[in-house]
Design an enzyme around this catalytic site. Structure first.
Site, PDB file in Angstrom:
ATOM      1  N   THR A  31      -4.258  -5.771 -14.558  1.00 50.23           N
ATOM      2  CA  THR A  31      -5.646  -6.153 -14.334  1.00 50.23           C
ATOM      3  C   THR A  31      -5.678  -7.641 -14.047  1.00 50.23           C
ATOM      4  O   THR A  31      -5.570  -8.469 -14.953  1.00 50.23           O
ATOM      5  CB  THR A  31      -6.519  -5.829 -15.560  1.00 50.23           C
ATOM      6  OG1 THR A  31      -6.410  -4.435 -15.851  1.00 50.23           O
ATOM      7  CG2 THR A  31      -7.980  -6.164 -15.282  1.00 50.23           C
ATOM      8  N   LYS A  33     -11.743  -2.050 -11.104  1.00 52.63           N
ATOM      9  CA  LYS A  33     -11.274  -2.115 -12.498  1.00 52.63           C
ATOM     10  C   LYS A  33     -12.054  -3.156 -13.287  1.00 52.63           C
ATOM     11  O   LYS A  33     -12.417  -2.929 -14.453  1.00 52.63           O
ATOM     12  CB  LYS A  33      -9.781  -2.449 -12.519  1.00 52.63           C
ATOM     13  CG  LYS A  33      -9.192  -2.688 -13.927  1.00 52.63           C
ATOM     14  CD  LYS A  33      -9.219  -1.436 -14.776  1.00 52.63           C
ATOM     15  CE  LYS A  33      -8.728  -1.692 -16.205  1.00 52.63           C
ATOM     16  NZ  LYS A  33      -7.313  -2.073 -16.261  1.00 52.63           N
ATOM     17  N   LYS A  53      -9.830 -11.322 -21.674  1.00 54.41           N
ATOM     18  CA  LYS A  53      -9.320 -11.757 -20.373  1.00 54.41           C
ATOM     19  C   LYS A  53     -10.028 -11.026 -19.238  1.00 54.41           C
ATOM     20  O   LYS A  53     -10.492 -11.644 -18.264  1.00 54.41           O
ATOM     21  CB  LYS A  53      -7.816 -11.501 -20.287  1.00 54.41           C
ATOM     22  CG  LYS A  53      -7.216 -11.684 -18.895  1.00 54.41           C
ATOM     23  CD  LYS A  53      -5.756 -11.272 -18.846  1.00 54.41           C
ATOM     24  CE  LYS A  53      -5.547  -9.778 -18.894  1.00 54.41           C
ATOM     25  NZ  LYS A  53      -5.865  -9.113 -17.590  1.00 54.41           N
TER      26      LYS A  53
END
Length: 350
Positions: free
Chosen positions: A172, A248, A316
């Protein structure tokens, strides 16, 4: 707050998903992609994905719980606990769990390789070395820095993977990072499959992770059989590298919002004198239900100590999603609030 060694300790059980994926693919596909799957999903799952315990240092007077998690007999004795009863008071500077620093990296590497080899994986000394045996190399690391090191470092994939082969990116990371990596790979004659994954270790074991795929159609068709083996929930996003990452990050921002909201709602229920488990049961059958809320809060109510994902990963990802939104001229208020909660939790050492 966990240090770098401790951060490698928070999500040990997630590493099991790599082994389950390898078993699912079968001998035919493993022979084709060779050690690429093995190293990318096992040896290259760096940082947060291979851990043996928790290194916790109190930053103020607090009540804490000290946990230790050993997943291999090969590393017993390298982690030791300082006595601290559950919910015991500790003070600034107290060390609750210590890791023997002597030759730590070598021991971690040896344990990682032993676990990989036990599952039939081939271990190579570098990404370049393994790439020489691959047609498709799958990278599943934590962040952009690790991704670039694996691909373009001194012993990176581009120095071993032959012209016309392919790289699948599962981390990611930002859409811009994916686009940049795809362009750099193309300069080496390598196709790029943008395919971030979602679902966590339980769904990985079951082969039901979501894969959000964006790549050129010929590349997708060439590797469709592998994608289908990896996941029963395969989503074709488009042909533009970076769109998988965009999808995502949208998903993970919503996951952060849902989890923060679910925790806040259940805390309110408890403050009102309601039974948390009964309240959650109602939510799960009503309009307030979310998968991540149910999964995390059920485990919290059971007192399940097993770590399935590191806190700082969702911190994050939500920060990356906000940056992506900001670049598009959007300021998601709920997303910012949720991201702030996760950032604050990380700052508090959770």
């Amino acid at each position: 707050m966990p240090d770098d060694a401790g951060s490698r300790l928070d999500a040990a059980k997630s590493q099991v998903q790599a082994r389950s994926v390898l078993q699912k693919i079968g001998r035919r596909h493993l022979a084709m992609i060779g050690a690429g799957m093995a190293l990318a999903l096992l040896a290259l799952w760096l940082g947060n994905w291979f851990m043996f315990g928790r290194h916790q240092v109190s930053t103020d007077n607090a009540y804490v719980r000290a946990d230790i998690s050993l997943i291999s007999a090969k590393i017993e004795g390298y982690v030791r606990a300082v006595p601290a009863a559950e919910n015991a008071a500790v003070h600034a500077g107290d060390v609750l769990v210590e890791i023997d620093p002597t030759d730590y990296e070598a021991r971690v590497a040896a344990a990682r390789e032993a676990l990989a080899q036990a599952e039939g994986a081939q271990v190579h000394a570098s990404p370049a070395a393994l790439a020489r045996h691959c047609d498709l190399l799958i990278v599943a690391v934590v962040d952009e820095a690790q991704t670039r090191e694996v691909l373009f470092g001194a012993d990176g994939v581009v120095h071993g993977l032959a012209w016309g082969k392919a790289v699948m990116l599962c981390p990611t990371i930002s859409p811009q990072a994916v686009e940049s990596c795809a362009a750099a790979l193309a300069e080496h004659g390598l196709a790029c499959i943008d395919a971030p994954m979602s679902g966590g270790p339980l769904r990985a074991r079951a082969g039901t992770m979501s894969l959000m795929v964006a790549c050129a159609e010929p590349t997708r068709q060439r590797w469709l059989h592998v994608l289908q083996d990896l996941s029963s929930r395969l989503f074709h996003i488009g042909e533009r590298p970076g769109d998988g990452a965009r999808t995502k990050l949208v998903n993970n921002l919503l996951a952060a919002i849902n989890l923060a909201g679910a925790a806040e709602a259940l805390a309110l229920a408890q403050t009102l004198g309601l039974d948390p488990a009964a309240t959650l049961a109602v939510i799960e059958q009503s309009s307030g239900q979310s998968w991540i809320g149910s999964d995390r809060l059920q485990r919290a109510l059971r007192g399940d100590p097993e770590v399935h994902a590191a806190m700082r990963l969702l911190a994050k990802d939500s920060a990356l999603a906000l940056a992506m939104a900001g670049a598009a001229g959007v300021q998601p208020a709920l997303g910012a609030a949720a991201a702030g909660e996760f950032a604050a939790a990380c700052d508090a050492g959770l």
